[in-house]
Design an enzyme around this catalytic site. Structure first.
Site, PDB file in Angstrom:
ATOM      1  N   GLU A   9      42.558  33.638  41.149  1.00  0.00           N
ATOM      2  CA  GLU A   9      42.849  32.465  40.327  1.00  0.00           C
ATOM      3  C   GLU A   9      41.816  31.358  40.544  1.00  0.00           C
ATOM      4  OE1 GLU A   9      44.756  32.726  38.020  1.00  0.00           O
ATOM      5  OE2 GLU A   9      46.312  34.164  38.538  1.00  0.00           O
ATOM      6  N   GLU A  49      45.811  26.917  36.308  1.00  0.00           N
ATOM      7  CA  GLU A  49      45.330  27.802  37.366  1.00  0.00           C
ATOM      8  C   GLU A  49      44.782  27.043  38.572  1.00  0.00           C
ATOM      9  OE1 GLU A  49      44.030  31.933  35.520  1.00  0.00           O
ATOM     10  OE2 GLU A  49      42.843  30.319  34.644  1.00  0.00           O
ATOM     11  N   GLU A  95      44.933  39.595  35.752  1.00  0.00           N
ATOM     12  CA  GLU A  95      46.259  39.009  35.567  1.00  0.00           C
ATOM     13  C   GLU A  95      47.325  40.107  35.519  1.00  0.00           C
ATOM     14  OE1 GLU A  95      46.307  36.013  36.025  1.00  0.00           O
ATOM     15  OE2 GLU A  95      44.673  34.948  35.034  1.00  0.00           O
ATOM     16  N   TYR A 136      55.686  44.816  42.824  1.00  0.00           N
ATOM     17  CA  TYR A 136      55.604  45.582  44.075  1.00  0.00           C
ATOM     18  C   TYR A 136      56.284  44.837  45.220  1.00  0.00           C
ATOM     19  CZ  TYR A 136      53.336  47.645  48.225  1.00  0.00           C
ATOM     20  OH  TYR A 136      53.083  48.223  49.451  1.00  0.00           O
ATOM     21  N   HIS A 190      39.101  32.252  38.313  1.00  0.00           N
ATOM     22  CA  HIS A 190      39.477  32.010  36.918  1.00  0.00           C
ATOM     23  C   HIS A 190      39.370  30.532  36.569  1.00  0.00           C
ATOM     24  CE1 HIS A 190      42.231  35.826  37.187  1.00  0.00           C
ATOM     25  NE2 HIS A 190      40.938  36.101  37.292  1.00  0.00           N
ATOM     26  N   HIS A 200      48.095  41.088  38.973  1.00  0.00           N
ATOM     27  CA  HIS A 200      48.960  40.134  39.662  1.00  0.00           C
ATOM     28  C   HIS A 200      50.430  40.396  39.338  1.00  0.00           C
ATOM     29  CE1 HIS A 200      45.360  37.097  39.576  1.00  0.00           C
ATOM     30  NE2 HIS A 200      45.130  38.157  40.349  1.00  0.00           N
TER      31      HIS A 200
END
Length: 360
Positions: A239, A205, A127, A136, A242, A130
């Site tokens: 994800e 998620e 996470e 970025y 997850h 991410h």
């Protein structure tokens, strides 16, 4: 010491000589053993999942962003597309902060299985990665810190985003309030609250994230922000893992505490899904106020919401809740990440830690 006298397993318990008295290892509420012991492995599947996800770790700056920067600075996105992108990345950035906070503060204190604790620690690292990806992306578009900040703050200024985020936070706080009353896990774990929390974040998620990703993938189908979409494809793969793990935990708790999955809990799960659909409908209108963008209408988006809600209900062994049986955005599969995947006229040649991605 009898089983009734065994204290709940917790990482904050003091270490004692010969402390492992052979209690049953449970995901939630295990007693009589030291959760810090990595062996023997009680849940080999979770151990394997941890090792697999670790081997798939990636770095955002391995994906060049030059084309996206040229498009952004060159005004290639319409006003509607730019607004959708800004709201999208603002919400997702806040979301990827919420998940690890919930794991650390609300869930991990109750996890009494070493393999799962190890997996969740790695999820927290993903996470964080991410969030670095979103940073970025905006940095790569040529935005200065002030301009990036304005985009990231949009979730604080948009009621529909605040409502979505605070909905999940409420489930975190419910467990934290319980924890404050029993800081050392001396009583039986609050299984109902834990299940409600896990279900809400599973929906978070499994439903919210793919819906958000679909907006950027729709741009990529039109030849816009394709490199941002590449970042999102990696995040989507993470994800998906997850949400799969959250579902496993829910099912494991149902097995360990069968009385917890009663009619009342089933209705609660359905109400969680239903309200999530309402929240996502509101987000759709906020992020696509003109009715959608080229390749993604609000109508298609709302159908996708209900399709995913039905899938979530099925995964939780609940009856179908909506009439949307067919996937309205079948092209989403073009952006699913495998070990070696062709998309955007590019091929991931290698995908392992320490190997730079090469796009042809």
């Amino acid at each position: 010491m009898s089983k009734e006298q065994l204290i709940p397993a917790a990482s904050t318990s003091k270490i004692t000589v010969g402390g492992d008295s052979g209690g049953d290892v449970l995901l939630i509420g295990g007693k009589g053993y030291d959760v810090r012991q990595p062996l023997p492995v009680r849940f080999p599947l979770i151990r394997k999942k941890f090792l697999n996800t670790r081997s798939n770790f990636w770095l955002p700056n391995e994906i060049g962003m030059g084309d996206d920067k040229s498009q952004w600075l060159g005004g290639k996105l319409t006003d509607s597309e730019a607004w959708m992108f800004k709201l999208n990345i603002s919400y997702l950035t806040a979301s990827d902060n919420l998940v690890p906070d919930n794991l650390v503060n609300a869930i991990l204190p109750y996890i009494s299985c070493n393999e799962m604790r190890q997996y969740l620690r790695w999820q927290i690292a993903e996470e964080a990665n991410h969030i670095e990806s979103y940073l970025y992306i905006l940095e790569s578009l040529g935005l200065d810190e002030k301009s990036q900040g304005k985009i990231f703050k949009l979730y604080e200024e948009t009621p529909e985003l605040l409502k979505k985020l605070n909905w999940n936070i409420d489930y975190s706080n419910a467990l934290l309030e319980q924890k404050s009353r029993d800081p050392f896990n001396q009583s039986q774990p609050p299984i109902t609250l834990i299940l409600e929390n896990l279900i809400s974040y599973y929906i978070f998620e499994f439903l919210f994230f793919p819906l958000g990703f679909s907006q950027i993938f729709a741009l990529a189908r039109s030849g816009k922000l394709r490199q941002t979409a590449q970042q999102y494809s990696y995040i989507w793969r993470d994800e998906t893992n997850h949400s799969s793990n959250s579902l496993w935990m829910i099912k494991r708790i149902k097995r360990e505490h069968p009385n917890s999955w009663n009619d009342k809990m089933k209705e609660t799960a359905k109400s969680i899904i239903s309200y999530a659909v309402t929240l996502e409908d509101e987000y759709a209108r906020a992020s696509m106020p003109d009715g959608g963008i080229n390749g993604l209408s609000i109508s298609s988006y709302r159908k996708f919401i209900r399709f995913m809600a039905n899938r979530a209900a099925s995964a939780l062994e609940l009856e179908k809740m909506y009439t949307q049986d067919d996937h309205p955005l079948k092209w989403m599969s073009d952006y699913e990440m495998n070990h070696e995947t062709n998309f955007f006229e590019g091929r991931v040649k290698e995908y392992q830690t320490g190997v730079i991605l090469t796009w042809e």
